[in-house]
Design a protein around this motif. Structure first.
Motif, mmCIF file in Angstrom:
data_model
loop_
_atom_site.group_PDB
_atom_site.id
_atom_site.type_symbol
_atom_site.label_atom_id
_atom_site.label_comp_id
_atom_site.label_asym_id
_atom_site.label_seq_id
_atom_site.Cartn_x
_atom_site.Cartn_y
_atom_site.Cartn_z
ATOM 1 N N GLY A 25 7.142 54.128 11.874
ATOM 2 C CA GLY A 25 6.854 54.288 10.463
ATOM 3 C C GLY A 25 6.326 53.016 9.828
ATOM 4 N N PRO A 26 6.424 52.928 8.493
ATOM 5 C CA PRO A 26 5.948 51.731 7.813
ATOM 6 C C PRO A 26 6.886 50.554 8.065
ATOM 7 C CG PRO A 26 6.943 53.227 6.244
ATOM 8 C CD PRO A 26 6.924 53.926 7.571
ATOM 9 N N GLU A 27 6.328 49.383 8.156
ATOM 10 C CA GLU A 27 7.130 48.175 8.325
ATOM 11 C C GLU A 27 6.433 47.050 7.572
ATOM 12 O OE1 GLU A 27 8.421 45.322 11.955
ATOM 13 O OE2 GLU A 27 8.585 47.482 12.275
ATOM 14 N N LEU A 28 7.116 46.470 6.611
ATOM 15 C CA LEU A 28 6.513 45.423 5.802
ATOM 16 C C LEU A 28 6.916 44.052 6.285
ATOM 17 C CD1 LEU A 28 6.962 46.805 2.178
ATOM 18 C CD2 LEU A 28 4.952 46.902 3.630
ATOM 19 N N SER A 29 5.951 43.165 6.327
ATOM 20 C CA SER A 29 6.250 41.763 6.560
ATOM 21 C C SER A 29 5.648 41.011 5.381
ATOM 22 C CB SER A 29 5.666 41.279 7.889
ATOM 23 O OG SER A 29 4.260 41.348 7.855
ATOM 24 N N GLY A 30 6.346 40.000 4.930
ATOM 25 C CA GLY A 30 5.862 39.301 3.753
ATOM 26 C C GLY A 30 6.150 37.826 3.786
ATOM 27 N N GLU A 31 5.424 37.129 2.955
ATOM 28 C CA GLU A 31 5.653 35.701 2.808
ATOM 29 C C GLU A 31 5.374 35.312 1.364
ATOM 30 O OE1 GLU A 31 3.019 33.450 5.259
ATOM 31 O OE2 GLU A 31 1.214 34.182 4.279
ATOM 32 N N MET A 32 6.009 34.232 0.953
ATOM 33 C CA MET A 32 5.805 33.690 -0.385
ATOM 34 C C MET A 32 5.488 32.214 -0.228
ATOM 35 S SD MET A 32 8.450 33.850 -3.533
ATOM 36 C CE MET A 32 8.020 33.219 -5.126
ATOM 37 N N LYS A 33 4.373 31.781 -0.815
ATOM 38 C CA LYS A 33 3.967 30.386 -0.725
ATOM 39 C C LYS A 33 3.897 29.777 -2.114
ATOM 40 C CE LYS A 33 1.296 30.521 3.514
ATOM 41 N NZ LYS A 33 0.014 30.247 4.138
ATOM 42 N N ALA A 34 4.293 28.510 -2.201
ATOM 43 C CA ALA A 34 4.197 27.758 -3.444
ATOM 44 C C ALA A 34 3.152 26.672 -3.271
ATOM 45 C CB ALA A 34 5.544 27.144 -3.787
ATOM 46 N N ARG A 35 2.239 26.586 -4.214
ATOM 47 C CA ARG A 35 1.205 25.544 -4.197
ATOM 48 C C ARG A 35 1.124 24.928 -5.588
ATOM 49 N NH1 ARG A 35 -1.418 24.648 0.692
ATOM 50 N NH2 ARG A 35 -3.335 24.326 -0.429
ATOM 51 N N LYS A 36 1.030 23.611 -5.633
ATOM 52 C CA LYS A 36 0.865 22.918 -6.905
ATOM 53 C C LYS A 36 -0.599 23.022 -7.309
ATOM 54 C CE LYS A 36 1.565 18.386 -7.109
ATOM 55 N NZ LYS A 36 2.194 17.062 -7.358
#
Length: 163
Positions: A25-36
């Motif tokens: 089925g569906p499978e989510l992968s994610g990331e969050m990045k911080a940039r100045k």
């Protein structure tokens, strides 16, 4: 006999493989990045690593999610916190097709589209409604109205200022 055993093993293997693929089925992968975010000499925004930030620095958070499964994902909420010691910068949350940004002022319990309002009892004991200020925002969320198809990704972002 060998041939029928081989055929039975092959049929069993194909059934297990197709069941595993079907069950994935569906499978989510994610990331969050911080940039100045800094200004270039020609007055353009440039994103640099946010290794160190100082008061009044602007930081952009980018959330990227990908459906790595083999089926459509529905009912997806992409949520990013406003870190302590920062203030959400009004109107910096990007919109994407089928999902407008919503905001929380109660730690992510409830969300509203802009303008965010809240109700309180004034000195007379009467209910009063006011518009929330950017420093009250605790989370930004995008609720996707449509599906995120297998192999598809979505990217959203928002900016904060360091206090």
């Amino acid at each position: 006999m060998k041939r029928s055993l081989l055929a039975a093993v092959l049929v069993l293997a194909l059934t297990v493989c197709s069941s595993a693929a079907y069950g994935q089925g569906p499978e989510l992968s994610g990331e969050m990045k911080a940039r100045k975010i800094v200004m270039s000499e020609d007055n353009r925004d440039i994103a640099v690593p946010a290794d160190q930030v100082f008061p009044l620095d602007m930081v952009e958070y980018t959330l990227r999610y990908r459906n790595t499964g083999n089926a459509s994902a529905t009912g997806i909420n992409l949520t990013g916190p406003i870190p302590e010691g920062t203030v959400y910068l009004d109107r910096t949350a990007t919109g994407i097709e089928g999902a407008r940004p919503r905001f929380s002022i109660d730690g992510g319990k409830t969300y509203q589209e802009s303008p965010v309002t809240y109700t309180f009892l004034n000195k007379k004991g009467e209910e009063e409604t006011r518009e929330a200020t950017p420093d009250m925002i605790t989370h930004v969320q995008w609720h996707m109205e449509g599906d995120l198809e297998a192999g598809q990704d979505v990217v959203v972002s928002y900016r904060v200022q360091v206090k």
